[in-house]
Scaffold this motif. Structure first.
Motif, PDB file in Angstrom:
ATOM      1  N   MET A   1      12.119  55.999  73.870  1.00  0.00           N
ATOM      2  CA  MET A   1      11.977  54.813  73.006  1.00  0.00           C
ATOM      3  C   MET A   1      10.520  54.525  72.735  1.00  0.00           C
ATOM      4  N   LEU A   2      10.269  53.957  71.564  1.00  0.00           N
ATOM      5  CA  LEU A   2       8.892  53.648  71.182  1.00  0.00           C
ATOM      6  C   LEU A   2       8.557  52.219  71.583  1.00  0.00           C
ATOM      7  N   ASP A   3       7.412  52.085  72.182  1.00  0.00           N
ATOM      8  CA  ASP A   3       6.943  50.749  72.497  1.00  0.00           C
ATOM      9  C   ASP A   3       6.100  50.268  71.327  1.00  0.00           C
ATOM     10  N   PHE A   4       6.455  49.150  70.780  1.00  0.00           N
ATOM     11  CA  PHE A   4       5.849  48.679  69.526  1.00  0.00           C
ATOM     12  C   PHE A   4       4.338  48.519  69.668  1.00  0.00           C
ATOM     13  N   LYS A   5       3.961  47.812  70.695  1.00  0.00           N
ATOM     14  CA  LYS A   5       2.527  47.493  70.837  1.00  0.00           C
ATOM     15  C   LYS A   5       1.705  48.745  71.107  1.00  0.00           C
ATOM     16  N   THR A   6       2.235  49.595  71.971  1.00  0.00           N
ATOM     17  CA  THR A   6       1.506  50.818  72.328  1.00  0.00           C
ATOM     18  C   THR A   6       1.356  51.719  71.103  1.00  0.00           C
ATOM     19  N   GLU A   7       2.424  51.806  70.359  1.00  0.00           N
ATOM     20  CA  GLU A   7       2.417  52.675  69.178  1.00  0.00           C
ATOM     21  C   GLU A   7       1.485  52.136  68.109  1.00  0.00           C
ATOM     22  N   LEU A   8       1.493  50.846  67.938  1.00  0.00           N
ATOM     23  CA  LEU A   8       0.679  50.217  66.891  1.00  0.00           C
ATOM     24  C   LEU A   8      -0.814  50.399  67.142  1.00  0.00           C
ATOM     25  N   LYS A   9      -1.152  50.519  68.411  1.00  0.00           N
ATOM     26  CA  LYS A   9      -2.573  50.687  68.753  1.00  0.00           C
ATOM     27  C   LYS A   9      -3.129  52.011  68.222  1.00  0.00           C
ATOM     28  N   LYS A  10      -2.242  52.942  67.935  1.00  0.00           N
ATOM     29  CA  LYS A  10      -2.702  54.237  67.416  1.00  0.00           C
ATOM     30  C   LYS A  10      -3.195  54.143  65.972  1.00  0.00           C
ATOM     31  N   TYR A  11      -2.883  53.042  65.337  1.00  0.00           N
ATOM     32  CA  TYR A  11      -3.260  52.868  63.928  1.00  0.00           C
ATOM     33  C   TYR A  11      -4.426  51.885  63.850  1.00  0.00           C
ATOM     34  N   GLN A  12      -5.486  52.354  63.159  1.00  0.00           N
ATOM     35  CA  GLN A  12      -6.666  51.501  62.950  1.00  0.00           C
ATOM     36  C   GLN A  12      -6.885  51.333  61.442  1.00  0.00           C
ATOM     37  N   PRO A  13      -7.482  50.206  61.043  1.00  0.00           N
ATOM     38  CA  PRO A  13      -7.749  50.026  59.605  1.00  0.00           C
ATOM     39  C   PRO A  13      -8.630  51.152  59.057  1.00  0.00           C
TER      40      PRO A  13
ATOM     41  N   LYS B   1      -3.288  46.049  54.672  1.00  0.00           N
ATOM     42  CA  LYS B   1      -2.460  44.819  54.639  1.00  0.00           C
ATOM     43  C   LYS B   1      -1.203  45.008  55.483  1.00  0.00           C
ATOM     44  N   ALA B   2      -0.603  46.178  55.302  1.00  0.00           N
ATOM     45  CA  ALA B   2       0.624  46.478  56.055  1.00  0.00           C
ATOM     46  C   ALA B   2       0.358  46.430  57.570  1.00  0.00           C
ATOM     47  N   LEU B   3      -0.770  46.960  57.940  1.00  0.00           N
ATOM     48  CA  LEU B   3      -1.137  46.951  59.370  1.00  0.00           C
ATOM     49  C   LEU B   3      -1.289  45.522  59.878  1.00  0.00           C
ATOM     50  N   ASP B   4      -1.889  44.712  59.041  1.00  0.00           N
ATOM     51  CA  ASP B   4      -2.067  43.303  59.381  1.00  0.00           C
ATOM     52  C   ASP B   4      -0.718  42.600  59.538  1.00  0.00           C
ATOM     53  N   CYS B   5       0.205  42.921  58.609  1.00  0.00           N
ATOM     54  CA  CYS B   5       1.557  42.324  58.694  1.00  0.00           C
ATOM     55  C   CYS B   5       2.277  42.760  59.971  1.00  0.00           C
ATOM     56  N   LEU B   6       2.111  44.011  60.289  1.00  0.00           N
ATOM     57  CA  LEU B   6       2.768  44.502  61.511  1.00  0.00           C
ATOM     58  C   LEU B   6       2.202  43.842  62.758  1.00  0.00           C
ATOM     59  N   ASN B   7       0.927  43.610  62.754  1.00  0.00           N
ATOM     60  CA  ASN B   7       0.322  42.900  63.894  1.00  0.00           C
ATOM     61  C   ASN B   7       0.903  41.496  64.033  1.00  0.00           C
ATOM     62  N   LYS B   8       1.334  40.937  62.875  1.00  0.00           N
ATOM     63  CA  LYS B   8       1.995  39.618  62.902  1.00  0.00           C
ATOM     64  C   LYS B   8       3.511  39.752  62.972  1.00  0.00           C
ATOM     65  N   LYS B   9       3.986  40.991  63.187  1.00  0.00           N
ATOM     66  CA  LYS B   9       5.414  41.316  63.342  1.00  0.00           C
ATOM     67  C   LYS B   9       6.218  41.009  62.083  1.00  0.00           C
ATOM     68  N   ASN B  10       5.597  41.161  60.950  1.00  0.00           N
ATOM     69  CA  ASN B  10       6.288  40.985  59.676  1.00  0.00           C
ATOM     70  C   ASN B  10       6.567  42.384  59.100  1.00  0.00           C
ATOM     71  N   THR B  11       7.648  42.969  59.593  1.00  0.00           N
ATOM     72  CA  THR B  11       7.942  44.367  59.273  1.00  0.00           C
ATOM     73  C   THR B  11       8.280  44.540  57.791  1.00  0.00           C
ATOM     74  N   ASP B  12       9.005  43.592  57.244  1.00  0.00           N
ATOM     75  CA  ASP B  12       9.470  43.734  55.840  1.00  0.00           C
ATOM     76  C   ASP B  12       8.281  43.811  54.883  1.00  0.00           C
ATOM     77  N   MET B  13       7.357  42.929  55.071  1.00  0.00           N
ATOM     78  CA  MET B  13       6.164  42.921  54.195  1.00  0.00           C
ATOM     79  C   MET B  13       5.374  44.208  54.379  1.00  0.00           C
ATOM     80  N   ALA B  14       5.301  44.653  55.637  1.00  0.00           N
ATOM     81  CA  ALA B  14       4.562  45.888  55.928  1.00  0.00           C
ATOM     82  C   ALA B  14       5.196  47.071  55.205  1.00  0.00           C
ATOM     83  N   ILE B  15       6.523  47.126  55.236  1.00  0.00           N
ATOM     84  CA  ILE B  15       7.235  48.239  54.566  1.00  0.00           C
ATOM     85  C   ILE B  15       6.945  48.213  53.063  1.00  0.00           C
TER      86      ILE B  15
END
Lengths: 45, 473
Positions: free
Chosen positions: A1-13, B129-143
């Motif tokens: 299973m993917l951990d949301f927070k851990t996975e998200l950290k792999k992405y940077q602006p 922007k999508a990354l920002d939405c995901l950080n705020k757990k707004n998956t729909d907007m991110a998609i």
């Protein structure tokens, strides 16, 4: 299973083209050669 | 030999006399940088773009002036949608080497296609922007934003991976798999993409298996033997054997416990019990000794107490004796002047405290003093009676009686005293008291000279009482 927070950290602006210039000026890349030069200058002193 | 750093030819050993740099290490760094560039290029040719990026970044770390690495890195960034990073590398590269540098031509091409550049940059903006939405757990907007980014730039690898991730979050595995396939076409062996594939299917993507197999073959290794499903019977036999082994092992374990562990535990417990018993015995003995000591001490204290009490009693007796002797001596002294007071003093003495040898003499002295006092008091009482001072005479008569009680046989006027007291009581209408006194006189002194008078008075009292009773009836 993917951990949301851990996975998200792999992405940077990603760098916007408007920020390229600022990014180049603020970056001070140091490579091994710079390190060697720094060491040699210290030895000289 | 010239210094690769400052191009000076003044070298001593491996150190440049001009810039002081270690030429050997310096040259090695450049070689490593070039080696990493070559590997990165190989990976890029093989469309393993993630690995290529890693290797090229390392190459730059060894030699930041390696513009070849920067040019290739920029190209890969451009291909995968990272426009800003691509421009950055090319700008630095063009600043390092201004002539015969392909980075310059890349930038010319981009500048000549501004729409393309800005649209790709817009994709980047959507991605951020999508990354920002995901950080705020707004998956729909991110998609939504990621889809826009991918529409603008279909090779935007980061956006594809992030969209895959979003689809995994919402449970859209089929769409995620499509995106994974797309990503792997752009970048073979992308770790993030492979991880998503593994999450969905449980196996790495085919490309990974293929490349691993090729690696194994290229290293002249024999492929691993394919797994063969064992037959059911053989599986059953192994299971039964395991059960038997387990039971056998359990039996041995129990035997070991019974012969080694349990006796040891029992022995320990026995030791503890023995120790506890010894402790109990010790405590009991201590208690017994304490009791004995306490009893002994109590006995001693009681004895001491008794002794002290006896001593106190003895001392009190001696004090009493001394006091009595003082009284007697004082009585002797004042007898002549005040016989009544002497008699009072002697009235208080306790004959039992008198020494045997002195007792008779003291008794004689007391009796004579009492006689004298009683007589004196009787005379005084009689005098007052004759004067009609009955109250005063009662006092004298009663005091006289007190002294007379000591030696009643020697005092001949006791009966007179009783008679006079009876008369006074009768006179004071205390008929009961009067009757009692007359009766006493009649009973105790039948030979009294006032016997007949006492009888008459008693008869009078009794008669008057019966008449009164009849009147009352």
């Amino acid at each position: 299973m993917l951990d949301f927070k851990t996975e998200l950290k792999k992405y940077q602006p990603i760098l916007d083209i408007e920020d390229v210039e600022e990014n180049i000026h603020s970056e001070e890349i140091k490579d091994i050669i710079d390190l060697l030069q720094y060491l040699s200058e210290n030895n000289k002193n | 030999m010239e210094c690769p750093n400052c191009k000076s030819k003044s070298i001593k050993g491996y150190i440049c006399n001009s810039c002081g740099v270690d030429i050997f290490t310096f040259s090695k760094s450049i070689k490593v940088s070039n080696l990493l560039y070559n590997k990165g290029l190989e990976k890029a040719n093989n469309l393993e773009l993630s690995f290529a990026i890693e290797l090229l970044c390392q190459s730059i770390e060894f030699n930041k002036n390696n513009y070849y690495s920067r040019n290739l890195l920029g190209l890969i960034y451009y291909e995968t949608g990272r426009i800003g990073d691509a421009l950055k590398q090319w700008i630095i590269s063009s600043n390092l080497v201004k002539t015969n540098n392909i980075a310059m031509s890349y930038m010319h091409i981009i500048q000549n296609n501004p729409d393309d550049l800005y649209s790709k940059n817009e994709a980047v903006v959507h991605y951020n922007k999508a990354l920002d939405c995901l950080n705020k757990k707004n998956t729909d907007m991110a998609i939504t934003d990621l889809k826009k980014a991918i529409t603008i730039n279909p090779n935007f690898l980061n956006a594809i991976n992030l969209l895959t991730f979003c689809n995994l979050i919402i449970g859209n595995k089929s769409e995620a798999l499509n995106l994974i396939t797309k990503a792997l076409k752009i970048d073979k062996n992308n770790k993030i993409t492979e991880n998503y594939h593994l999450t969905i299917t449980g196996t790495p993507p085919k490309q990974t298996i293929e490349s691993q197999r090729q690696k194994i073959l290229s290293q002249n290794l024999t492929p691993p033997p394919s797994a063969v499903e064992p037959k059911m019977k053989r599986y059953s036999f192994i299971n039964f054997f395991h059960i038997i082994s387990f039971i056998f092992g359990s039996v041995i374990m129990l035997a070991l416990m019974f012969f080694f562990i349990i006796p040891g535990s029992v022995s320990d417990m026995e030791q503890q019990i023995l120790h506890s018993n010894n402790e109990i015995e010790r405590i009991s003995l201590d208690y017994t000794n304490f009791r004995v000591e306490s009893d002994t001490r109590i006995t001693e204290l009681l004895e001491d107490n008794e002794n002290l009490y006896n001593t106190l009693t003895e001392l009190r007796l001696q004090i009493n004796i001394a006091t009595q002797n003082d009284r007697i001596n004082e009585a002797r002294l004042i007898l002549a002047a005040n016989p009544l007071e002497a008699a009072e003093l002697l009235y208080e003495i306790d004959l039992s405290l008198i020494e045997e040898e002195n007792l008779e003499e003291i008794i004689q002295f007391r009796d004579s003093t009492f006689l004298s006092a009683a007589s004196s008091l009787y005379n005084s009482g009689l005098q007052q009676y004759n004067l009609g001072n009955f109250e005063i005479s009662v006092g004298f008569f009663e005091r006289s009686l007190r002294f007379a009680e000591a030696q009643p046989e020697d005092l001949v006027f006791i009966d007179d005293i009783i008679y006079f007291l009876g008369r006074i009581a009768q006179h004071g209408q205390e008929y009961e008291r009067a009757a009692s006194l007359f009766l006493q006189l009649i009973t105790e002194f039948p030979d009294s000279n006032v016997f007949s008078q006492a009888s008459e008075r008693l008869h009078e009292i009794l008669s008057s009482n019966s008449e009164q009773d009849m009147e009352n009836d």
